[in-house]
Write an enzyme that holds these catalytic residues in place. Structure first.
Site, PDB file in Angstrom:
ATOM      1  CG  ASN A  34       2.266 -11.551  -3.775  1.00 36.97           C
ATOM      2  OD1 ASN A  34       3.143 -11.009  -4.552  1.00 36.97           O
ATOM      3  ND2 ASN A  34       1.096 -11.095  -3.390  1.00 36.97           N
TER       4      ASN A  34
ATOM      5  CD  GLU B  69       2.251  -9.009  -8.275  1.00 39.60           C
ATOM      6  OE1 GLU B  69       2.936  -8.945  -7.252  1.00 39.60           O
ATOM      7  OE2 GLU B  69       1.286  -8.382  -8.993  1.00 39.60           O
TER       8      GLU B  69
ATOM      9  CG  ASP C 243       6.023  -8.273  -6.013  1.00 36.45           C
ATOM     10  OD1 ASP C 243       6.032  -6.895  -6.264  1.00 36.45           O
ATOM     11  OD2 ASP C 243       5.462  -8.628  -5.055  1.00 36.45           O
TER      12      ASP C 243
ATOM     13  CD  GLU D  58       4.768  -3.726  -5.933  1.00 42.94           C
ATOM     14  OE1 GLU D  58       3.749  -4.331  -5.195  1.00 42.94           O
ATOM     15  OE2 GLU D  58       5.911  -3.683  -5.829  1.00 42.94           O
TER      16      GLU D  58
ATOM     17  CD  GLU E  37      -0.156  -7.537  -5.557  1.00 45.93           C
ATOM     18  OE1 GLU E  37       0.621  -8.186  -4.753  1.00 45.93           O
ATOM     19  OE2 GLU E  37      -0.075  -6.512  -5.454  1.00 45.93           O
TER      20      GLU E  37
END
Length: 235
Positions: free
Chosen positions: A79, A111, A141, A198, A21
């Site tokens: 993101n 995301e 997310d 996560e 990420e």
């Protein structure tokens, strides 16, 4: 001065890094590396968050193309803010950036926070659908922190569901948190989504998530977010 730091995502079944990420960091010439909490809200308030998003997308996909060219089968996640889901042209802009860097869209996951993913905006829903049709992965997310329903989750062809760290941490000692994590993994499996946990910080959490059937793990147990040269060493 903004650059992506990368946090590895590891496949529970193989134990190998399968993705990373991209997380924005500000490398200030005087103050050093500044975390996103110091600038994301300011950029959103000033209407400049999309500039950062596209900058991160460009740098992250450029890096990912280098990994692929080195024979490393690793995807990258970026993101996408709710603000970016109001411009119908953003699909073409995102696609052009990835194409210009020579990367196939199947290596890119966008995301979207659960709150943004559950929007009622017709424009946002259209944008998400068009991105999916272009071959991008779409991830929900921070799942569990919003108020989504199963019917809402099926409105867009999401490919991934990320279980928020607030549920992962403590899941080994709190039966209610464990139940939430288990149900999230089961739901993802039922909907044909990849489940990602996560915030994994210790071996007990890793072992539990693997036992519960989670697909991918991410967190400080594996690695903190690192600059691209350190990620390549990890790979």
């Amino acid at each position: 001065q903004f650059e992506p730091f990368y946090q590895p995502k590891v496949d529970f079944n193989t134990g190998t890094i399968c993705g990373a990420e991209a997380l924005a960091r500000w490398r200030h010439p005087v103050s050093g590396v500044i975390p996103p909490g110091a600038f994301i809200s300011e950029l959103e308030a000033s209407g400049n968050i999309d500039v950062l998003t596209l900058d991160m997308l460009n740098k992250a996909t450029r890096d990912c193309k280098k990994w692929i060219d080195q024979g490393l089968n690793v995807t990258v996640s970026i993101n996408l803010s709710l603000a970016g889901l109001t411009d119908p042209y953003v699909v073409n802009t995102i696609s052009a950036i990835v194409e210009n860097n020579g990367l196939d869209t199947r290596y890119v996951t966008l995301e979207i926070t659960e709150t943004a993913a559950m929007t009622e905006s017709a424009t946002a829903l259209e944008i998400l659908a068009r991105l999916r049709m272009r071959g991008f992965g779409l991830s929900v997310d921070d799942y569990g922190t919003g108020f989504s329903s199963l019917s809402q989750l099926t409105r867009v062809a999401f490919s991934e569901l990320k279980i928020d760290q607030s549920f992962v941490r403590g899941s080994t000692t709190d039966p209610s948190l464990k139940t939430i994590v288990q149900s999230s993994i089961d739901m993802a499996k039922g909907l044909g989504l990849t489940s990602v946990a996560e915030g994994i910080e210790d071996q007990n959490e890793w072992d539990l998530l693997k036992e519960l059937g989670c697909n991918i793990g991410q967190g400080y147990l594996i690695s903190k977010p690192v600059p691209v040269n350190e990620l390549i060493k990890l790979l």
